[in-house]
Every structure is written in C-alpha cells, then in structure tokens.
Design a protein around this motif. Structure first.
Motif, PDB file in Angstrom:
ATOM      1  N   ARG A 299       0.858  -1.195   0.000  1.00  0.00           N
ATOM      2  CA  ARG A 299       0.000   0.000   0.000  1.00  0.00           C
ATOM      3  C   ARG A 299       0.888   1.238   0.000  1.00  0.00           C
ATOM      4  O   ARG A 299       1.664   1.443   0.937  1.00  0.00           O
TER       5      ARG A 299
ATOM      6  N   ASP B  70      -0.885   8.378  -0.608  1.00  0.00           N
ATOM      7  CA  ASP B  70      -1.287   9.259  -1.709  1.00  0.00           C
ATOM      8  C   ASP B  70      -0.041   9.946  -2.245  1.00  0.00           C
ATOM      9  O   ASP B  70       0.718  10.527  -1.478  1.00  0.00           O
TER      10      ASP B  70
ATOM     11  N   GLU C  82      -2.170  11.655 -14.256  1.00  0.00           N
ATOM     12  CA  GLU C  82      -2.631  10.321 -14.649  1.00  0.00           C
ATOM     13  C   GLU C  82      -2.468   9.346 -13.497  1.00  0.00           C
ATOM     14  O   GLU C  82      -1.504   9.439 -12.735  1.00  0.00           O
ATOM     15  N   GLY C  83      -3.402   8.412 -13.392  1.00  0.00           N
ATOM     16  CA  GLY C  83      -3.246   7.290 -12.459  1.00  0.00           C
ATOM     17  C   GLY C  83      -3.854   7.505 -11.091  1.00  0.00           C
ATOM     18  O   GLY C  83      -3.575   6.728 -10.182  1.00  0.00           O
ATOM     19  N   SER C  84      -4.693   8.539 -10.955  1.00  0.00           N
ATOM     20  CA  SER C  84      -5.299   8.793  -9.649  1.00  0.00           C
ATOM     21  C   SER C  84      -6.211   7.628  -9.243  1.00  0.00           C
ATOM     22  O   SER C  84      -6.989   7.127 -10.055  1.00  0.00           O
ATOM     23  N   GLN C  85      -6.074   7.166  -8.000  1.00  0.00           N
ATOM     24  CA  GLN C  85      -6.869   6.038  -7.508  1.00  0.00           C
ATOM     25  C   GLN C  85      -7.231   6.268  -6.054  1.00  0.00           C
ATOM     26  O   GLN C  85      -6.672   7.156  -5.406  1.00  0.00           O
ATOM     27  N   ARG C  86      -8.139   5.407  -5.563  1.00  0.00           N
ATOM     28  CA  ARG C  86      -8.518   5.501  -4.149  1.00  0.00           C
ATOM     29  C   ARG C  86      -7.399   4.912  -3.284  1.00  0.00           C
ATOM     30  O   ARG C  86      -6.959   5.522  -2.330  1.00  0.00           O
TER      31      ARG C  86
ATOM     32  N   TYR D  39      -3.533   2.772  -3.575  1.00  0.00           N
ATOM     33  CA  TYR D  39      -2.436   2.492  -4.496  1.00  0.00           C
ATOM     34  C   TYR D  39      -1.749   1.204  -4.067  1.00  0.00           C
ATOM     35  O   TYR D  39      -1.111   1.149  -3.017  1.00  0.00           O
TER      36      TYR D  39
ATOM     37  N   ALA E 100       1.070   0.232  -8.982  1.00  0.00           N
ATOM     38  CA  ALA E 100       0.234   1.360  -9.388  1.00  0.00           C
ATOM     39  C   ALA E 100       1.171   2.453  -9.889  1.00  0.00           C
ATOM     40  O   ALA E 100       2.238   2.682  -9.314  1.00  0.00           O
TER      41      ALA E 100
ATOM     42  N   VAL F   4       1.637   6.482 -11.319  1.00  0.00           N
ATOM     43  CA  VAL F   4       1.064   7.833 -11.392  1.00  0.00           C
ATOM     44  C   VAL F   4       2.007   8.730 -12.172  1.00  0.00           C
ATOM     45  O   VAL F   4       3.225   8.540 -12.153  1.00  0.00           O
TER      46      VAL F   4
ATOM     47  N   ARG G   2       6.162   4.602  -9.556  1.00  0.00           N
ATOM     48  CA  ARG G   2       5.457   3.350  -9.370  1.00  0.00           C
ATOM     49  C   ARG G   2       5.473   2.978  -7.898  1.00  0.00           C
ATOM     50  O   ARG G   2       6.453   3.233  -7.194  1.00  0.00           O
ATOM     51  N   CYS G   3       4.384   2.334  -7.495  1.00  0.00           N
ATOM     52  CA  CYS G   3       4.303   1.854  -6.113  1.00  0.00           C
ATOM     53  C   CYS G   3       5.091   0.544  -6.032  1.00  0.00           C
ATOM     54  O   CYS G   3       4.706  -0.454  -6.640  1.00  0.00           O
TER      55      CYS G   3
END
Ligand SMILES: *[C@@H]1O[C@H](CO)[C@@H](O)[C@H](O)[C@H]1NC(C)=O
Ligand SMILES: *[C@@H]1O[C@H](CO)[C@@H](O)[C@H](O)[C@H]1NC(C)=O
Ligand SMILES: *[C@@H]1O[C@H](CO)[C@@H](O)[C@H](O)[C@H]1NC(C)=O
Ligand SMILES: *[C@@H]1O[C@H](CO)[C@@H](O)[C@H](O)[C@H]1NC(C)=O
Ligand SMILES: *[C@@H]1O[C@H](CO)[C@@H](O)[C@H](O)[C@H]1NC(C)=O
Length: 452
Positions: A202, A205, A215-219, A221, A225, A227, A244-245
């Motif tokens: 995880r 933000d 780009e790549g916004s999510q609830r 990550y 993931a 961005v 990248r996560c």
C-alpha cells in the motif's frame, strides 16, 4: 721448544678424551633413538644404541644398531619408508579422491553423486595405524515440506519430496509475492532458494512539490500502481515524470520539479542584449539591439521559457544597405549604383526647363530607405530667354523644340495672311479700272495660287 711441547700435549689429551666417549648419534632420515637412549647426551666408548623409524614410517630392512667406537658411531643400515594406507575402498553413489596420495598424512576426499547426501566424514586421513575413520555413505536426497508462508500457499503438497522436486508458491488475493515464486529440493535436503513472503503493498497518496497529478489517480495504491505528474508553470521535471508503487510500499523513483531558469541568451553578431545576468528566471525577457549601421531582423525580445531556453530564437543584425533610390519624372540622380551603404547620399537633378522641388540630397537610412522622400521636377515658370515677338497668351507647352515648331507655324500663317491681303488689293484695283472678259481669268488663278 717449550711452546711446541705444550701444544702437542694438549692435542694428545683431546684425542684421548674423544676416543673414550661419543656424542649423541644422528641416524638416517625419519629415525629416532629407541628407548632410554633418547634421553642421554654422552655415550661411553663401546655403547650400542638402537634406532627405530619415527611415527608414520616403517622399516624397510637393515640393521638398526650403531656402536660407539673410538669416539664415533658405526653406520646405521636401517631404511625408513613412509607408511602407505592403501586405498580406503569404494563409496556407493559417490567418489573417493586422494589429492596427495595414500601415504601417512594424506587424505581421502569423499563426494556423493548429484541427488545423494553424504552421511559421515567427507575427509579421512591416513594415520600411523591406517585410515582414521570409516567411510561415509551417500544416501539418496529427500526433502521435508518447505515451511508454510503467511498469507500464501505452495503446490504440490506432499509429506516428502525427492531430489529436484519443485514447489510453486502463490499469495492470497491482494497480497504480493516477494522473493522466488518457486523452490526446489536441493542436494542438501532443503528447498532452495528460501521461501518468498506475501506482502500487502500500500503506497500513500502520491505527493510531488510544485506538480500536479495528471494520470493514475486512484482511491488506494497497490503494487505497481503508476502515477504521472506534471510540473506547475515555471517548473521543470528533473528526470522521469511518473513513478510506481514498489513492493516496499514506497513510490519510486522520487520525482522533483525544479524552478526553470535560463542561462545566458545566445549572443548576436553586431548586436547585444540586456539585461546581462548569469541566470534568468522563467518568464524573464531579454531585449536585443543592433550596433549602429545594423538593423534587427527577427524577434527583438526573447523570453526564458520551458526547458530553460529563450524563445523565440535570437534575431540577427544585418548591415543596412539601400537599393536604388526612387526615380523621378523629368529628373535623375547620381551616383547610380546597385547598392548603397548606410549613410551614403544621392543627389537629384532636373532636366533643363524644370526646377527641383524638395530635398536635392537623400541619404540611405534605417530600414534601407533613402530619407527624406525624393524631390519632384516642376516645369520652370520663368520663360526661356528667346527673341520671339509673337504675342501668345498661352505659356510654352514644352521644351525648345516645340517652341521652334510653333514659331515656324506662326511665321507661315503670317506670310499667308499678308499674301492674301495683297491679292485682295490687286483684285479690287483691276475691277475698278476695267471689266474686260480676258482679264477675268488671270486674277482668279492668282488668287488660287496665293490660297494654295
Ligand atoms: C522482499 O524480499 C527481500 C529479499 O528477501 C527483502 O530484502 C525485502 O526486505 C523484502 N521486501 C519487503 C517489502 O518485505
Ligand atoms: C560585425 O560582425 C562581424 C563578424 O563578427 C565583424 O567582423 C564586424 O567587424 C562587425 N561589425 C561591426 C561594425 O562591429
Ligand atoms: C555580459 O557581462 C559579462 C561580464 O560583465 C561580459 O563579459 C559579457 O561580454 C556581457 N555580455 C553581453 C552580451 O553584454
Ligand atoms: C516630362 O515627363 C513627362 C511624364 O513622363 C513626359 O510626358 C514629358 O515628355 C517629359 N518632358 C520632357 C520635356 O521630356
Ligand atoms: C556607419 O556607416 C557610416 C557610413 O557608411 C560610417 O561612416 C560609419 O563609420 C559606420 N559606423 C559604424 C559604427 O560602422
């Protein structure tokens, strides 16, 4: 004489002493004195000593006895050879190697074939009493099941695994496998490599100073993931623009937006710019100007913009030259050249009968134009100095040639007029004196001639 005697006396004494005792005897190689003799330092004449081979060596024949005779030892015939343990034997599913040999102090090295595990000692030394240990055995390899993995499993499940059997790991939904996805039963009886772990990845933000997420916004990550960020106006990415996560729940690579600055703007030949600084901020403008006699072509002002470069490109400074000056009616100019340098002047003049109105001299100036504007040639108002007596109401309409033609015409008309007047007078006179028939024709023809 006395001295010689003393020396001889001493020598004979020494010989007598040596003849009686022997010093400690030295045997051949790898031999030692046997029993209590090993402790003595001096041996009386006639003493018998016995040698023995040292540990690890064995007699190969010959007398081991030496006798002290007249101060020296009789030679020892004993020969000592290094002990040889011989081959140790065979190992099933394995090999025995002797890197040095099989003699005293050498070792036997035992290895097992692939898929077999050695139980016992893998190195055995040849000692005085033979090989020091028993041979090991090579047992077929088997593995116990690998350890369980938290939040994950492996397949296939079995009580025991053979050599080179493989297990595949997997993680529960939402977990990420960290490490090797598979392991195999290796020759040491364990699964290799070490089992993986299952991790809940995880990332927080994503945040990048002076940038906004494009780009790549999510609830949430999770692993991998991605961005993308864009720097705010006046800032520039230094390196990648997306991250990248990663498995450690951290964004990578770190992104940064740097304030855009420009270095010196390009220099221009025969021109300069201002202000002159070592660094310019984003949006800052620089003005170009040209030296005297040069004109600027292109953008006068350039601005520090994206990527730290000035836009648009720099102008150029072009040497000012003028083409031909304008031609004028009824006049001309000089000198007449294809091109004129900046500051060069041209003189206008008018044709005869015309006067110049405006500037006589024009100069090649900025923008490649002659200034001031060209003059005009106007027909002169003062009549030319000719001796014509005719009273003409109209002013001369043209040049000298035209005037001449007009004068001739006038002269002809004048002469004709006079002739006509004369003819009229004669006719009147004839009519008045006599009205004869034959006389009638002559004046008529005369009149016709005059008129023609
Ligand atoms: C993943 O595994 C490697 C190697 O075992 C370990 O060094 C690392 O810390 C692990 N990562 C996480 C996030 O646990
Ligand atoms: C203009 O630039 C050229 C090239 O650098 C140079 O040779 C020339 O002297 C310059 N002209 C003036 C008037 O400085
Ligand atoms: C800017 O200033 C530096 C240092 O004073 C000087 O060497 C350079 O010629 C100047 N450049 C211009 C284009 O004026
Ligand atoms: C003066 O210029 C006008 C117009 O071009 C021309 O018609 C005229 O003939 C010129 N006059 C002379 C005397 O050349
Ligand atoms: C500019 O042009 C004039 C006329 O050609 C010349 O006299 C002067 O030296 C020039 N000035 C420069 C700076 O080149």
């Amino acid at each position: 004489m006395g001295v010689t005697y003393f020396l001889l006396c001493c020598l004979s004494l020494a010989i007598t002493a040596q003849a009686q005792d022997c010093s400690r005897p030295v045997g051949g190689p790898n031999m030692v004195l046997k029993d209590k003799d090993i402790l003595l330092e001096t041996f009386p004449d006639g003493t018998q000593v016995t040698f023995a081979c040292e540990v690890g060596y064995i007699s190969a024949g010959g007398s081991a006895i030496s006798i002290c005779q007249g101060g020296s030892w009789t030679p020892v015939r004993l020969k000592c050879e290094r002990k040889n343990c011989g081959p140790i034997g065979e190992v099933e599913n394995g090999n025995v190697d002797y890197p040095e040999g099989t003699e005293f102090g050498d070792r036997a090295v035992i290895t097992c074939h692939d898929g077999f595990i050695l139980v016992g000692k893998d190195k055995i030394y040849c000692q005085d009493k033979g090989w020091a240990n028993r041979l090991p055995v090579c047992e077929v390899v088997s593995c116990d099941p690998p350890p369980a993995v938290a939040d994950g499993t492996f397949k296939p499940v079995s009580e025991s695994y053979s050599y080179r059997d493989v297990v595949q790991y997997s993680c529960q939904k939402g977990y990420t496998l960290n490490g090797s996805i598979s392991a195999s039963c290796s020759d040491d009886g364990t699964f290799q490599p070490a089992p993986p772990s299952c991790i809940m990845v995880r990332c927080s933000d994503p945040q990048v100073d002076n940038a906004e997420l494009t780009e790549g916004s999510q609830r949430v990550y999770g692993y991998m993931a991605t961005v993308t960020f864009k720097c705010k106006t006046g800032f520039m990415m230094t390196g990648a623009n997306s991250q990248r996560c990663e498995i450690n729940s951290q964004w990578s690579p770190p992104l940064s937006c740097k304030l855009i600055t420009c270095k010196l703007p390009p220099t221009v030949e025969n021109g300069s710019f201002s202000p002159n600084k070592t660094s310019y901020n984003y949006g800052e403008a620089v003005q170009y100007s040209c030296q005297k006699n040069y004109t600027l072509s292109g953008a006068k002002s350039v601005t520090c913009s994206d990527n730290g470069i000035f836009t648009p490109g720099p102008p150029t400074c072009i040497l000012i030259t003028c083409k031909l000056p304008p031609t004028i009616e009824n006049g001309s100019f000089s000198p007449n050249k294809a091109s004129y340098n900046y500051g060069e002047a041209v003189q206008y003049s008018c044709q005869k009968g015309y006067t110049l109105s405006g500037a006589k001299s024009v100069t090649c100036s900025d923008n490649g134009i002659f200034t001031p504007g060209p003059p005009t040639c106007i027909r002169s108002t003062t009549p030319p100095t000719t001796t014509t007596t005719t009273t003409t109401t109209e002013p001369p309409t043209g040049n000298g040639e035209t005037v001449k033609v007009m004068l001739i015409v006038l002269a002809v008309i004048g002469t004709s007029g006079i002739c006509l007047l004369c003819a009229f007078c004669i006719y009147k006179k004839k009519r008045g004196s006599g009205r004869g028939g034959p006389d009638k024709e002559a004046p008529k023809s005369e009149e016709e001639v005059a008129l023609s």
